[in-house]
Design a protein around this motif. Structure first.
Motif, PDB file in Angstrom:
ATOM      1  N   GLU A 169      20.032  27.474  44.335  1.00 37.83           N
ATOM      2  CA  GLU A 169      19.559  28.998  43.066  1.00 37.83           C
ATOM      3  C   GLU A 169      19.549  29.852  44.452  1.00 37.83           C
ATOM      4  N   VAL A 170      19.286  29.758  45.617  1.00 35.90           N
ATOM      5  CA  VAL A 170      18.899  31.295  46.865  1.00 35.90           C
ATOM      6  C   VAL A 170      20.878  31.132  46.617  1.00 35.90           C
ATOM      7  N   ALA A 171      21.846  30.209  47.034  1.00 35.92           N
ATOM      8  CA  ALA A 171      22.834  30.929  47.441  1.00 35.92           C
ATOM      9  C   ALA A 171      23.142  31.758  46.063  1.00 35.92           C
ATOM     10  N   ARG A 172      23.101  31.606  45.017  1.00 36.33           N
ATOM     11  CA  ARG A 172      23.401  31.862  43.611  1.00 36.33           C
ATOM     12  C   ARG A 172      23.358  33.831  43.807  1.00 36.33           C
ATOM     13  N   THR A 173      22.059  33.688  44.234  1.00 33.57           N
ATOM     14  CA  THR A 173      21.315  35.209  44.485  1.00 33.57           C
ATOM     15  C   THR A 173      21.696  36.186  45.581  1.00 33.57           C
ATOM     16  N   PHE A 342      27.611  22.490  48.829  1.00 36.33           N
ATOM     17  CA  PHE A 342      26.968  22.359  48.147  1.00 36.33           C
ATOM     18  C   PHE A 342      27.636  23.832  47.736  1.00 36.33           C
ATOM     19  N   VAL A 343      26.985  24.701  48.431  1.00 42.46           N
ATOM     20  CA  VAL A 343      27.773  26.102  48.228  1.00 42.46           C
ATOM     21  C   VAL A 343      29.276  26.698  48.358  1.00 42.46           C
ATOM     22  N   ALA A 344      30.003  26.560  48.527  1.00 42.94           N
ATOM     23  CA  ALA A 344      31.391  26.278  48.870  1.00 42.94           C
ATOM     24  C   ALA A 344      31.392  25.716  46.933  1.00 42.94           C
ATOM     25  N   ALA A 345      30.642  24.510  46.773  1.00 43.75           N
ATOM     26  CA  ALA A 345      31.659  23.926  45.164  1.00 43.75           C
ATOM     27  C   ALA A 345      31.319  24.669  44.481  1.00 43.75           C
ATOM     28  N   LEU A 346      30.239  26.032  44.872  1.00 50.04           N
ATOM     29  CA  LEU A 346      29.802  26.568  43.433  1.00 50.04           C
ATOM     30  C   LEU A 346      30.654  27.831  43.579  1.00 50.04           C
TER      31      LEU A 346
END
Length: 396
Positions: A169-173, A342-346
């Motif tokens: 959630e944080v990575a998306r923001t 996790f962040v890279a996978a997004l």
């Protein structure tokens, strides 16, 4: 794109290095094993205290309950420019409470270079403190700074089972995520293996070990067979490793074991290997057909590679390193997994390994080189300055 003045950052980092090291030592001396909820809670309180002491009270904060795992804390400090960066790191360690009392520090190397040692200092408490100080230095430099959200989670070493949704959630923001895991001998980490944590359960038939052993079907014997066969699934040449790290089972020495379990750590470099491992584990057979084998295929983190989203972020980090006089910043692919996966996978911009320089993660005597604390802190501070504007704008 905005760059912080390089020389003042390095100079200031060197001036305050003793204070940074003091904060690191203080955090290391509060043990935070992944399974000790009371110790984790106290450790997170201390980490927040250190952040507030150095940066003031955050503009926003939220403590996300971890349930059976350590809580996740987010602290947001509003910047002076439009950019928004996440600094991510875990405060849990692999070391159980009580390890510190018997800790044996390593001897200095042949070059006499100082080592600072303690449980979790390298992985990754030094990185957490360096991240806090990086924002402090960036603010003090007078250059524009991005809004920074710190995310501290207490369950990374056991798979980020409760914190993963918060991380995503944080990575998306934000515009970019910097993970404060230890470096690879000074190199940032742009590639990581994917990981799985499989639970293998063998269900056999209990019987008296002396009176009627033939009536029993040993879950432990069957599980031992399975573990040996599972080890053969490893293919290091393809980047795949298999490690059985935990085994438990049986009820008494004079009872043929009716149940046994094993926890298996698997690392892969590609989705193809994930499919192969799944198929080969399912194909394993044990010699006693009365024993039932159950496999929980729990893939935890996908593989991480340097994608198109993260390449501009690496370029900015290299520019910051050159300005600081650190030379060419290297990047590396490593076998361990982290929350950066996790962040890279997004498909979002992320760099890992922005933390300590040292050695010995998860090993007795893990250490950092304290002489690298100023440069690593200044590197993150310099990169924050370059991220004062959103990454897309900087790269365009």
């Amino acid at each position: 794109m905005t760059a912080s003045p390089a020389a003042p950052l390095i100079t200031r980092a060197q001036e305050v290095a003793p204070e940074i090291v003091d904060d690191i030592v203080r955090l290391v001396h509060h043990e935070t094993g992944s399974y000790d909820l009371a110790a984790l809670a106290g450790g997170l309180d201390l980490l927040r205290e250190l952040a507030v002491h150095r940066l003031g009270r955050p503009d926003r904060e939220h403590r996300h309950p971890g349930g059976a795992y350590g809580d996740t804390l987010t602290l947001t400090y509003t910047g002076t420019a439009a950019g928004h960066v996440a600094l991510v790191g875990h405060y849990d360690t692999v070391w159980p409470t009580g390890t510190l009392a018997g800790w044996e520090a390593p001897e200095p190397g042949a070059d006499g270079r100082e080592k600072l040692s303690g449980p979790g200092i390298f992985d990754m408490k030094a990185g957490l403190i360096q991240g806090i100080w990086a924002l402090k230095l960036a603010r003090e430099s007078g250059a524009p700074t991005p809004t920074v959200t710190f995310l501290f989670n207490g369950d990374e070493e056991i798979g980020s089972l409760s914190s993963r949704p918060v991380i995503e959630e944080v990575a998306r923001t934000v515009d970019a995520t910097l993970v404060l895991e230890p470096s690879a001998e000074g190199a940032v980490k742009t590639g990581r293996k994917g990981s799985g944590i499989f639970q293998i359960t063998a269900v056999g038939v209990e019987a008296h070990a002396g009176l009627a052993p033939q009536d029993g079907a040993s879950a432990i014997t069957a599980l031992a067979e399975f573990v040996i066969a599972a080890a053969a699934v490893a293919a290091p040449e393809r980047g795949t490793t298999v490690n059985t790290g935990l085994i438990q089972g049986g009820s008494a020495t004079n009872v043929v074991a009716g149940r046994a379990t094993a926890t298996v750590d698997i690392r892969i470099s590609s989705p193809d290997e994930q499919a192969r491992v799944d198929a080969e584990f399912d194909a394993i057979r044990v010699s006693d057909p009365r024993v039932r084998i159950e496999i929980d295929h729990a893939w935890n983190r996908p593989p991480m590679t340097l994608g198109t989203a993260s390449a501009p972020l690496l370029a900015l980090a290299r520019e910051a390193a050159r300005e600081l006089g650190l030379g060419a910043l290297r990047d590396a692919a490593v076998g361990g997994a982290s929350d950066a996966n996790f962040v890279a996978a997004l498909g979002l911009p992320v760099l890992c390994g922005m933390g300590a320089v040292g050695h010995g993660a998860h090993a007795q005597g893990e250490f950092i080189h304290p002489d690298t604390v100023p440069t690593q802190t200044a590197l993150v501070a310099g990169l924050l300055g370059r991220l004062a504007e959103p990454l897309g704008g900087a790269a365009s």
